[in-house]
Design an enzyme around this catalytic site. Sequence first.
Site, PDB file in Angstrom:
ATOM      1  N   VAL A  67       0.812  -1.228   0.000  1.00  0.00           N
ATOM      2  CA  VAL A  67       0.000   0.000   0.000  1.00  0.00           C
ATOM      3  C   VAL A  67       0.845   1.278   0.000  1.00  0.00           C
ATOM      4  CG1 VAL A  67      -2.093  -0.995   1.026  1.00  0.00           C
ATOM      5  CG2 VAL A  67      -0.303  -0.060   2.527  1.00  0.00           C
ATOM      6  N   SER A 101      -5.851   5.770  15.091  1.00  0.00           N
ATOM      7  CA  SER A 101      -5.454   5.173  16.370  1.00  0.00           C
ATOM      8  C   SER A 101      -5.653   6.193  17.478  1.00  0.00           C
ATOM      9  CB  SER A 101      -3.973   4.775  16.335  1.00  0.00           C
ATOM     10  OG  SER A 101      -3.490   4.548  17.650  1.00  0.00           O
ATOM     11  N   TYR A 150       4.324   7.206  14.213  1.00  0.00           N
ATOM     12  CA  TYR A 150       3.037   6.498  14.110  1.00  0.00           C
ATOM     13  C   TYR A 150       1.893   7.424  14.549  1.00  0.00           C
ATOM     14  CZ  TYR A 150      -0.492   2.897  15.248  1.00  0.00           C
ATOM     15  OH  TYR A 150      -1.639   2.134  15.332  1.00  0.00           O
ATOM     16  N   ALA A 151       2.090   8.102  15.690  1.00  0.00           N
ATOM     17  CA  ALA A 151       1.048   8.997  16.203  1.00  0.00           C
ATOM     18  C   ALA A 151       0.773  10.118  15.201  1.00  0.00           C
ATOM     19  CB  ALA A 151       1.467   9.569  17.558  1.00  0.00           C
ATOM     20  N   ALA A 152       1.839  10.685  14.638  1.00  0.00           N
ATOM     21  CA  ALA A 152       1.669  11.771  13.666  1.00  0.00           C
ATOM     22  C   ALA A 152       0.934  11.264  12.419  1.00  0.00           C
ATOM     23  CB  ALA A 152       3.032  12.350  13.283  1.00  0.00           C
ATOM     24  N   LYS A 210      -1.153   8.713  12.232  1.00  0.00           N
ATOM     25  CA  LYS A 210      -2.555   8.386  12.535  1.00  0.00           C
ATOM     26  C   LYS A 210      -3.395   9.650  12.757  1.00  0.00           C
ATOM     27  CE  LYS A 210      -2.511   3.819  12.371  1.00  0.00           C
ATOM     28  NZ  LYS A 210      -3.164   3.099  11.260  1.00  0.00           N
TER      29      LYS A 210
HETATM   30  N1  LIG Z   1      -4.236  -3.579  17.513  1.00  0.00           N
HETATM   31  C1  LIG Z   1      -4.314  -2.388  18.084  1.00  0.00           C
HETATM   32  O1  LIG Z   1      -4.263  -2.247  19.323  1.00  0.00           O
HETATM   33  C2  LIG Z   1      -4.479  -1.161  17.234  1.00  0.00           C
HETATM   34  C3  LIG Z   1      -4.829   0.044  17.856  1.00  0.00           C
HETATM   35  C4  LIG Z   1      -4.997   1.194  17.081  1.00  0.00           C
HETATM   36  C5  LIG Z   1      -4.829   1.133  15.706  1.00  0.00           C
HETATM   37  N2  LIG Z   1      -4.464  -0.057  15.127  1.00  0.00           N
HETATM   38  C6  LIG Z   1      -4.288  -0.054  13.682  1.00  0.00           C
HETATM   39  O2  LIG Z   1      -5.118  -1.046  13.127  1.00  0.00           O
HETATM   40  C7  LIG Z   1      -4.522  -1.574  11.929  1.00  0.00           C
HETATM   41  C8  LIG Z   1      -4.425  -3.090  12.049  1.00  0.00           C
HETATM   42  O3  LIG Z   1      -3.695  -3.434  13.209  1.00  0.00           O
HETATM   43  P1  LIG Z   1      -3.547  -4.959  13.689  1.00  0.00           P
HETATM   44  O4  LIG Z   1      -3.328  -4.908  15.160  1.00  0.00           O
HETATM   45  O5  LIG Z   1      -4.645  -5.794  13.117  1.00  0.00           O
HETATM   46  O6  LIG Z   1      -2.146  -5.313  13.015  1.00  0.00           O
HETATM   47  P2  LIG Z   1      -1.688  -6.537  12.101  1.00  0.00           P
HETATM   48  O7  LIG Z   1      -0.199  -6.465  12.068  1.00  0.00           O
HETATM   49  O8  LIG Z   1      -2.326  -7.803  12.578  1.00  0.00           O
HETATM   50  O9  LIG Z   1      -2.291  -6.164  10.677  1.00  0.00           O
HETATM   51  C9  LIG Z   1      -1.687  -5.240   9.818  1.00  0.00           C
HETATM   52  C10 LIG Z   1      -1.655  -5.850   8.430  1.00  0.00           C
HETATM   53  O10 LIG Z   1      -1.165  -4.859   7.522  1.00  0.00           O
HETATM   54  C11 LIG Z   1      -0.294  -5.513   6.611  1.00  0.00           C
HETATM   55  N3  LIG Z   1       0.641  -4.537   6.038  1.00  0.00           N
HETATM   56  C12 LIG Z   1       1.679  -3.907   6.644  1.00  0.00           C
HETATM   57  N4  LIG Z   1       2.336  -3.129   5.781  1.00  0.00           N
HETATM   58  C13 LIG Z   1       1.699  -3.256   4.591  1.00  0.00           C
HETATM   59  C14 LIG Z   1       1.918  -2.715   3.294  1.00  0.00           C
HETATM   60  N5  LIG Z   1       2.936  -1.876   3.037  1.00  0.00           N
HETATM   61  N6  LIG Z   1       1.074  -3.052   2.298  1.00  0.00           N
HETATM   62  C15 LIG Z   1       0.033  -3.897   2.528  1.00  0.00           C
HETATM   63  N7  LIG Z   1      -0.201  -4.474   3.731  1.00  0.00           N
HETATM   64  C16 LIG Z   1       0.619  -4.145   4.747  1.00  0.00           C
HETATM   65  C17 LIG Z   1       0.422  -6.568   7.452  1.00  0.00           C
HETATM   66  O11 LIG Z   1       1.000  -7.589   6.650  1.00  0.00           O
HETATM   67  C18 LIG Z   1      -0.716  -7.059   8.342  1.00  0.00           C
HETATM   68  O12 LIG Z   1      -1.390  -8.161   7.762  1.00  0.00           O
HETATM   69  C19 LIG Z   1      -3.175  -0.867  11.791  1.00  0.00           C
HETATM   70  O13 LIG Z   1      -3.327   0.240  10.928  1.00  0.00           O
HETATM   71  C20 LIG Z   1      -2.883  -0.417  13.213  1.00  0.00           C
HETATM   72  O14 LIG Z   1      -2.020   0.689  13.241  1.00  0.00           O
HETATM   73  C21 LIG Z   1      -4.297  -1.192  15.850  1.00  0.00           C
END
Ligand SMILES: NC(=O)c1ccc[n+]([C@@H]2O[C@H](COP(=O)([O-])OP(=O)(O)OC[C@H]3O[C@@H](n4cnc5c(N)ncnc54)[C@H](O)[C@@H]3O)[C@@H](O)[C@H]2O)c1
Length: 249
Positions: free
Chosen positions: A64, A142, A155-157, A159
């Site tokens: 992405v 986030s 990351y914070a910036a 999001k």
């Molecule tokens: N889990 C939490 O506590 C939490 C809290 C706030 C926000 N988020 C956000 O939610 C989203 C999902 O988090 P998660 O915990 O399910 O993480 P995760 O690591 O299980 O899922 C993230 C997915 O994104 C894919 N990915 C990473 N870089 C990529 C790229 N360049 N192109 C395509 N795919 C890519 C990874 O392979 C993975 O499958 C993220 O954006 C994360 O920042 C998560």
Amino acid sequence: MAGIDNKVAIITGSGGGIGGAIALRYAREGAKLALADIVAETAKSRASEINAMGGDAFAIATDVTNKDSVRQMAHATLERWGRIDILVNVAGGADRKPVVEMTETDWDHIVNMNLKSVFLCCQAVIPAMLKQKSGKIVSISSIYGFTGNATRSSYAAAKAGVAVFTKSLALEVAKEGISVNAIAPGRVSTPRVRGHYSDEQWAEAVALIPAGRAGTPDEVASTALFLVSDENRYITGQTIHVNGAWLNW
Ligand SMILES: NC(=O)c1ccc[n+]([C@@H]2O[C@H](COP(=O)([O-])OP(=O)(O)OC[C@H]3O[C@@H](n4cnc5c(N)ncnc54)[C@H](O)[C@@H]3O)[C@@H](O)[C@H]2O)c1
């Protein structure tokens, strides 16, 4: 039913915890799914699981952060189904490093993965949505985009950027029948996040949340379903907080 039966949805990061939960939830509601992830195997196994349930999903290896790869993701979806009704930007992730130790490459990696990605994916699908005069976009921000977080500044910036990009794009396309919203989860117990903590650290982290527990991926998926469903006709440009009252800002 949410009214997404036969709607075509692209979900990025669909091999992961939250993306996978959203994919399963949309599949149960009858959506056709393009499952994008940089780790092709995880998206493929999610697609097989959904197809075995009687759903209609295909996996597409996508980076992405790369414009050509994102264009190919949109193109493959249009070739298969001729339309794109829903885009869910889930792909993302964090890294921990104090600002003084962060290299320019570290910064670019996290900001590209979490923010540039959302711009590229939205830009790739909007022409189809404009032609259709309809579309729904949801991006995962986030809580840290609102509170900030020591050692996760990039990351914070990024999001926070997702939330403001969401507002801006919503303003641009509101007249065209396209809604653009974001979800800001607090702590969600996905395998990736849980894996960063020992049991003791996890108990301490969860104790900070007024609800007394972390959220589940399915609880984020419920919000992601509502935002793209027929039940949401007038909410756009918003970031919905899903965090068990972990409102420490
Ligand atoms: N889990 C939490 O506590 C939490 C809290 C706030 C926000 N988020 C956000 O939610 C989203 C999902 O988090 P998660 O915990 O399910 O993480 P995760 O690591 O299980 O899922 C993230 C997915 O994104 C894919 N990915 C990473 N870089 C990529 C790229 N360049 N192109 C395509 N795919 C890519 C990874 O392979 C993975 O499958 C993220 O954006 C994360 O920042 C998560």
